[in-house]
Design a protein around this motif. Structure first.
Motif, short mmCIF file in Angstrom:
data_model
loop_
_atom_site.label_atom_id
_atom_site.label_comp_id
_atom_site.label_asym_id
_atom_site.label_seq_id
_atom_site.Cartn_x
_atom_site.Cartn_y
_atom_site.Cartn_z
N PHE A 188 0.72 -1.39 -0.14
CA PHE A 188 -0.10 0.10 -0.05
C PHE A 188 0.78 1.64 -0.01
O PHE A 188 1.68 1.20 0.05
N GLY A 189 0.56 2.27 -1.14
CA GLY A 189 1.26 3.36 -0.92
C GLY A 189 2.07 3.50 -2.24
O GLY A 189 2.84 4.67 -2.93
N PHE A 190 2.83 2.15 -2.56
CA PHE A 190 3.68 1.99 -3.45
C PHE A 190 3.32 2.41 -4.96
O PHE A 190 4.00 1.75 -6.11
N ASN A 191 1.85 2.59 -5.12
CA ASN A 191 1.37 2.65 -6.31
C ASN A 191 0.87 4.35 -6.59
O ASN A 191 0.16 4.25 -5.01
N ASP A 192 0.28 4.65 -7.57
CA ASP A 192 -1.29 5.59 -7.77
C ASP A 192 -2.02 5.31 -7.61
O ASP A 192 -3.38 5.82 -7.42
N LYS A 193 -2.36 3.75 -6.76
CA LYS A 193 -3.83 3.24 -6.70
C LYS A 193 -4.50 2.96 -5.12
O LYS A 193 -4.94 3.09 -4.35
N SER A 194 -3.15 3.87 -4.63
CA SER A 194 -3.80 3.59 -2.65
C SER A 194 -3.06 4.48 -2.04
O SER A 194 -2.16 5.70 -2.76
N TRP A 195 -3.22 5.25 -0.92
CA TRP A 195 -2.86 6.04 0.23
C TRP A 195 -2.47 4.97 1.60
O TRP A 195 -3.56 5.12 1.77
N ALA A 196 -1.06 5.46 1.77
CA ALA A 196 -1.03 4.75 3.46
C ALA A 196 -0.04 5.70 4.04
O ALA A 196 0.32 6.17 3.76
N LEU A 197 -0.31 5.78 5.05
CA LEU A 197 0.38 6.28 6.45
C LEU A 197 0.40 4.62 7.16
O LEU A 197 0.02 3.98 7.68
N ASN A 198 1.78 4.89 7.97
CA ASN A 198 3.36 3.54 7.37
C ASN A 198 2.95 4.57 9.85
O ASN A 198 3.29 5.52 10.28
#
Length: 574
Positions: free
Chosen positions: A485-495
């Protein structure tokens, strides 16, 4: 815009002078000031030829001081610089002569010029005091028209600051030294006199009151400019909102009209189908009745023939002559079998009851469909929201209005991920679960997505423990199983880690500051294109917010670290 002085009641004077000649009225108008509408007091004639009371035209031009352009209230001719006013002796004598002709009028004017309880009185007048027309901040004193004249004629007095009549002149006098307060103490933020600067305000930061006024006047102008700009902006917003109201009304009226047309079309379709079913039933009824009656008629004919034969047999049976009986018996035809009765097979008495049952079943199906679709329509109607809520101004109670319960999709869960005991104890099983292959399953990262996509406004929370977890939101379509998650333009991620937060989108890493909490809240406004992450403890603190345009439904997601004991789960916000 001029504020007329209180003046005598002309209609009442006209009532007293019942037969006053018309020339007297014309004369009265000729000696009246067009500003205050009273007879001219210390009349002056300006360059354009119009005449006014000296105090009236001075008040008018005082208002125009900031523009440095002075105009005639009647013809609007402008003058630069400010004209020097000189009393018109000839006009003053004319006014006086005309006033003396009418003692009642003169008395009324005099009464009008005397100071009343609510007026500011002239400080120079003795006996019955006249109304003050100006107050001087430099003297300080208030003056009537007559005693004010030196301030216009004497050069030293022309520099004095004249203002509208004021009862508060004593507030400009220092109560300790009885001096005019012309100094401002910035240290104590108060007006003082020059003697105060040598005593109790010695060593303080002091400036002339005029300088402080100029400074504050500048700030005041800046504030007014800001207010003016805000007014302009808000007036634009009001205009936009009015246009939006009109657009909403037009759209709603069109939707009502179209909906009524569609429902009428649907009702017409149902009536048509009802008529067709009715026609089919009647047609089948006619066919079946005709068939039954046809068989019935043939059976009745057979019955008549059988009765005739029975009568012949009965007659033969009563023949006493044996030879005659035996002679006629062979001529009787043999009794044939019935051609209809054996083929008649009456069904149980249901007839068209099955049709009723089929129509009832159709009704129930339509009810279910319409009920579900009406719920969908209601949701669509409720989702119409012109003023989209900004998360900045929302309280936790506002977020909870949009709370949703998110559950994991087992088909997307990493094959060796620990499966939570479903939402009762919030504990995890101790042994790994081996899941069968599935196209949606994550094959490399300890990730899982929700089983349902979200549209509209939604708020959910995640509880995480251990060395870290990732709280995500992603499209279902286009999310590659091998990608985190977060490593493409289809997802947003908070680590989330015990030491802080990092936001990821399209492989771009952005450090995020904020209080670390084991609970993270996520707010989605799909239509507004807003996705916001919050640290949730006693209060909610915004960590980061994404503003974009979502093209698909959003699926909440989670990712765990590989460390033993790391846990994360969706929880219902409370």
């Amino acid at each position: 815009m001029f504020k007329a002085k209180p003046h005598f009641d002309r209609p009442s004077l006209a009532m007293k002078a019942k037969k006053a000649p018309s020339t007297a009225k014309l004369q009265q108008e000729a000696i009246s000031c067009s500003i205050c509408l009273d007879p001219l007091m210390s009349p002056v004639t300006i360059a354009c030829g119009h005449s006014y009371c000296m105090s009236c035209i001075n008040v008018h031009w005082d208002r125009e001081d900031r523009y440095k352009v002075y105009s005639c209230p009647q013809c609007r001719q402008s003058f630069t610089p400010r004209p020097v006013l000189v009393k018109s002796t000839v006009l003053a004598d004319l006014v006086e002569q005309l006033q003396l002709k009418d003692i009642g009028l003169n008395k009324t004017i005099a009464d009008h010029c005397y100071a009343g309880p609510e007026d500011v009185a002239c400080d120079v007048c003795t006996g019955r005091k006249m109304k003050a027309v100006k107050s001087c901040l430099s003297c300080p004193a208030s003056y009537c028209e007559t005693h004010l004249q030196p301030h216009y004629d004497a050069p030293p007095l022309k520099k004095h600051k004249l203002v509208n009549p004021s009862k508060n002149l004593q507030e400009n006098i220092c109560y300790r030294h009885d001096e005019v307060m012309k100094v401002f103490c910035r240290t104590d933020q108060q007006s003082i006199c020059y003697l105060c600067t040598m005593e109790e305000h010695k060593g303080h930061e002091t400036v002339p009151a005029a300088a402080e006024r100029a400074k504050k006047q500048k700030k005041l102008q800046e504030s007014r400019q800001q207010i003016y700009q805000r007014i302009q902006d808000q007036e634009k917003d009001v205009k936009l909102l009015q246009q939006e109201v009109e657009a909403i009304n037009v759209s709603a009226d069109k939707a009502v009209e179209d909906s009524e047309e569609i429902f009428c079309e649907l009702i017409g379709f149902l009536w048509k189908r009802s008529s067709e079913v009715k026609q089919q039933i009647r047609s089948q009824q006619e066919t079946e009745v005709s068939r039954v009656k046809d068989v019935q008629e043939k059976l009745e004919q057979e019955i008549t023939e059988l009765k005739r034969k029975d009568a012949e047999l009965e007659q033969l049976s009563h023949t006493e002559d044996h030879n005659q009986f035996l002679l006629n018996y062979p001529s009787l035809p043999a009794l044939s079998e019935s051609t209809h009765s054996s083929s008649i097979n009456i069904h149980p008495l249901r007839h068209f009851e099955d049709v009723t049952a089929a129509v009832a079943e159709l009704r129930d199906k339509l009810k279910d469909i319409l009920t579900e679709d009406c719920r969908t329509i209601s949701c669509v109607i409720s989702d119409v929201d012109v003023l989209l809520a900004r998360p900045d101004g929302m309280s936790r109670a506002d977020f909870l209005k949009f709370s949703v319960f998110v559950s994991e999709d087992p088909n997307s869960m990493y094959r060796d991920m620990l499966l939570p005991v479903w939402y009762h104890t919030k504990r995890y099983l101790k042994q790994n679960q081996s899941f069968p292959s599935h196209p949606d399953r994550f094959t490399y990262y300890f990730q899982v997505m929700s089983d349902k996509g979200l549209l509209g406004r939604n708020y959910w929370e995640v509880d995480w423990r251990g060395s870290g977890a990732c709280v995500a939101a992603a499209y279902r379509s286009g999310t590659v199983a091998e990608h985190a998650f977060g490593f493409n333009d289809k997802s947003w991620a908070l680590n989330c880690t015990p030491t802080g937060y990092t936001f990821y989108h399209n492989s771009i890493e952005t450090p995020v500051s904020g209080p670390v909490s084991s609970r993270v809240g996520v707010y989605l406004d799909h239509r507004a294109g807003t996705l916001a992450f919050y640290s949730v403890s006693g209060t909610m603190t915004l960590l980061c917010r994404v503003q974009t345009m979502f093209t698909q439904a959003i699926y909440p997601g989670l990712r765990l670290q590989r460390s033993k004991g790391d846990t994360a789960s969706f929880i219902k916000p409370q």
